[in-house]
Enzyme design. Structure first.
Site, mmCIF file in Angstrom:
data_model
loop_
_atom_site.group_PDB
_atom_site.id
_atom_site.type_symbol
_atom_site.label_atom_id
_atom_site.label_comp_id
_atom_site.label_asym_id
_atom_site.label_seq_id
_atom_site.Cartn_x
_atom_site.Cartn_y
_atom_site.Cartn_z
ATOM 1 N N ARG A 146 0.778 -1.135 -0.082
ATOM 2 C CA ARG A 146 0.090 -0.015 -0.080
ATOM 3 C C ARG A 146 0.874 1.242 -0.139
ATOM 4 O O ARG A 146 2.016 1.219 0.576
ATOM 5 C CB ARG A 146 -0.924 -0.073 1.426
ATOM 6 C CG ARG A 146 -1.881 -1.244 1.402
ATOM 7 C CD ARG A 146 -2.466 -1.435 2.520
ATOM 8 N NE ARG A 146 -3.340 -2.608 2.678
ATOM 9 C CZ ARG A 146 -3.008 -3.669 3.512
ATOM 10 N NH1 ARG A 146 -1.616 -3.708 3.731
ATOM 11 N NH2 ARG A 146 -3.589 -4.660 3.400
ATOM 12 N N LYS A 170 1.839 -2.525 13.278
ATOM 13 C CA LYS A 170 1.614 -2.570 14.670
ATOM 14 C C LYS A 170 2.363 -4.174 15.091
ATOM 15 O O LYS A 170 3.409 -4.262 15.185
ATOM 16 C CB LYS A 170 0.156 -2.851 15.220
ATOM 17 C CG LYS A 170 -0.575 -1.405 15.057
ATOM 18 C CD LYS A 170 -2.020 -1.772 15.573
ATOM 19 C CE LYS A 170 -2.768 -0.144 15.485
ATOM 20 N NZ LYS A 170 -1.762 0.925 16.119
ATOM 21 N N HIS A 240 -2.644 2.825 -5.855
ATOM 22 C CA HIS A 240 -3.420 1.726 -5.454
ATOM 23 C C HIS A 240 -3.599 0.947 -7.032
ATOM 24 O O HIS A 240 -3.643 -0.272 -7.188
ATOM 25 C CB HIS A 240 -4.540 1.875 -4.953
ATOM 26 C CG HIS A 240 -4.905 0.886 -3.890
ATOM 27 N ND1 HIS A 240 -4.401 0.752 -2.748
ATOM 28 C CD2 HIS A 240 -6.100 -0.083 -4.045
ATOM 29 C CE1 HIS A 240 -4.927 -0.344 -2.145
ATOM 30 N NE2 HIS A 240 -6.003 -0.869 -2.829
ATOM 31 N N ARG A 243 -0.617 -1.502 -7.173
ATOM 32 C CA ARG A 243 -0.961 -2.677 -6.251
ATOM 33 C C ARG A 243 -1.742 -3.475 -6.879
ATOM 34 O O ARG A 243 -1.405 -4.711 -7.084
ATOM 35 C CB ARG A 243 -1.421 -2.022 -5.072
ATOM 36 C CG ARG A 243 -2.135 -3.119 -4.029
ATOM 37 C CD ARG A 243 -2.223 -2.349 -2.686
ATOM 38 N NE ARG A 243 -3.061 -3.519 -1.611
ATOM 39 C CZ ARG A 243 -2.641 -4.266 -0.930
ATOM 40 N NH1 ARG A 243 -1.363 -4.478 -0.855
ATOM 41 N NH2 ARG A 243 -3.195 -4.816 0.061
ATOM 42 N N HIS A 266 -3.645 -9.389 2.815
ATOM 43 C CA HIS A 266 -5.097 -9.469 2.948
ATOM 44 C C HIS A 266 -5.378 -10.356 3.952
ATOM 45 O O HIS A 266 -4.862 -11.604 4.096
ATOM 46 C CB HIS A 266 -5.676 -9.960 1.368
ATOM 47 C CG HIS A 266 -5.580 -9.204 0.492
ATOM 48 N ND1 HIS A 266 -5.781 -9.602 -0.850
ATOM 49 C CD2 HIS A 266 -5.528 -7.647 0.105
ATOM 50 C CE1 HIS A 266 -5.710 -8.261 -1.661
ATOM 51 N NE2 HIS A 266 -5.538 -7.193 -0.825
ATOM 52 N N TYR A 275 -8.986 -11.160 -8.152
ATOM 53 C CA TYR A 275 -7.749 -11.079 -9.252
ATOM 54 C C TYR A 275 -7.855 -12.374 -10.082
ATOM 55 O O TYR A 275 -7.814 -12.395 -11.309
ATOM 56 C CB TYR A 275 -6.473 -10.707 -8.801
ATOM 57 C CG TYR A 275 -6.449 -9.544 -8.095
ATOM 58 C CD1 TYR A 275 -6.273 -8.207 -8.716
ATOM 59 C CD2 TYR A 275 -6.321 -9.357 -6.449
ATOM 60 C CE1 TYR A 275 -6.082 -7.076 -7.884
ATOM 61 C CE2 TYR A 275 -6.245 -8.345 -5.853
ATOM 62 C CZ TYR A 275 -6.185 -7.169 -6.489
ATOM 63 O OH TYR A 275 -5.940 -5.951 -5.795
#
Length: 297
Positions: A146, A170, A240, A243, A266, A275
């Site tokens: 991203r 995180k 994007h 991506r 994902h 896709y």
């Protein structure tokens, strides 16, 4: 309302362990709603009614906001008011009966391999800025990360010798490989050109602007749009899009869906399977257009 929004974002971060992207989206949606309510002289959360929220959504429709944006705003308001009820800041959720507008699912725009080549050929490789821009585009297309992950990469997150980057969110992280095209320009960028941009500044971020400060998402978006125009690509390209192109091209060339899911980060494989469906549709279209008995009558 500003104070409650900040408390809600802190709650998401500390209790729900939400991602940085989720927090950014909620904050953006709720701030827009708060600005609208304030213009209506509504400054406290307990003043907001279902009628006020419907009025806000109608305002968004009149302002030609995309259906997906309105739908996301409804979801953000739902989550916010549910939090306020849970924290006993309000007695009833005014968004409880609201339903988001139906969003038509469209296949994402992707670039062809030829368009990717055109795009990559636009930056001026005789300048530090050009090398940086090419490195950012190559890395984005090579890894499918991203744009927020791209702009938050640190120099220590890149392993040029083995050809991979580490993305951290995180308590989660994933390693993503990249190929020779990205490695070559990254070596040049890190070898000399980055120092020309950073100068004497102590900046740990991989990509910086011309003032040596971290590159922003908006800054890179403007850079990309400029090169899209120079390449003569007649498509509304965003970061994007690279991506999406990364994933679509991998699937088209036989990559394992679960491997693509892991690289893209994902949570649900159904997102990645989009896709696969795009590839099936492309093959079906090619068959129907080329086979003498391919088109249904």
């Amino acid at each position: 309302m500003t104070e409650e929004i900040q408390e809600f974002i802190s709650y998401l971060r500390d209790n729900r362990k939400s991602s940085a992207n989720t927090e950014i989206s909620y904050r953006r949606d709720l701030r827009k709603a708060a600005e609208y309510f304030e213009r209506q002289d509504i400054t406290r959360v307990e003043q907001i009614t279902q009628t006020n929220i419907r009025s806000y959504l109608l305002f968004m429709e009149k302002q030609k906001f995309a259906t997906a944006t309105i739908s996301r705003s409804v979801a953000s308001l739902h989550a916010f008011f549910q939090y306020l009820v849970k924290m006993k800041k309000i007695e009833q959720d005014p968004s409880e009966d609201l339903r988001p507008p139906k969003v038509e699912k469209k296949e994402p725009e992707i670039l062809s391999v030829e368009e990717i080549e055109k795009l990559m050929g636009q930056p001026n490789m005789e300048t530090a800025k050009g090398v940086r821009d090419r490195a950012m585009m190559e890395l984005l297309y090579a890894t499918g990360i991203r744009v927020s992950e791209l702009t938050h990469l640190l120099t220590e997150d890149v392993n040029l010798q083995l050809g991979y980057i580490v993305c951290r969110d995180k308590d989660k992280e994933r390693a993503i490989p990249f190929g020779d095209a990205a490695r070559e320009v990254m070596q040049r960028y890190l070898g000399r050109e980055r120092m020309r941009l950073v100068g004497e500044k102590d900046c740990p971020y991989l990509f910086t602007n011309c003032a040596g400060k971290p590159m922003s998402r908006q800054g890179f978006w403007k850079v990309l749009k400029g090169y899209v125009q120079e390449a003569g690509i007649q498509m509304d390209i965003t970061p994007h899009t690279l991506r999406h192109s990364f994933a679509a091209h991998l699937i088209q060339n036989g990559a394992d869906v679960r491997a693509v899911q892991e690289m893209m980060g994902h949570a649900d494989i159904s997102t990645t399977q989009m896709y696969v469906h795009m590839n099936i549709n492309r093959i079906r279209s090619a068959y129907e257009n080329a086979h003498p008995r391919g088109r249904l009558r």
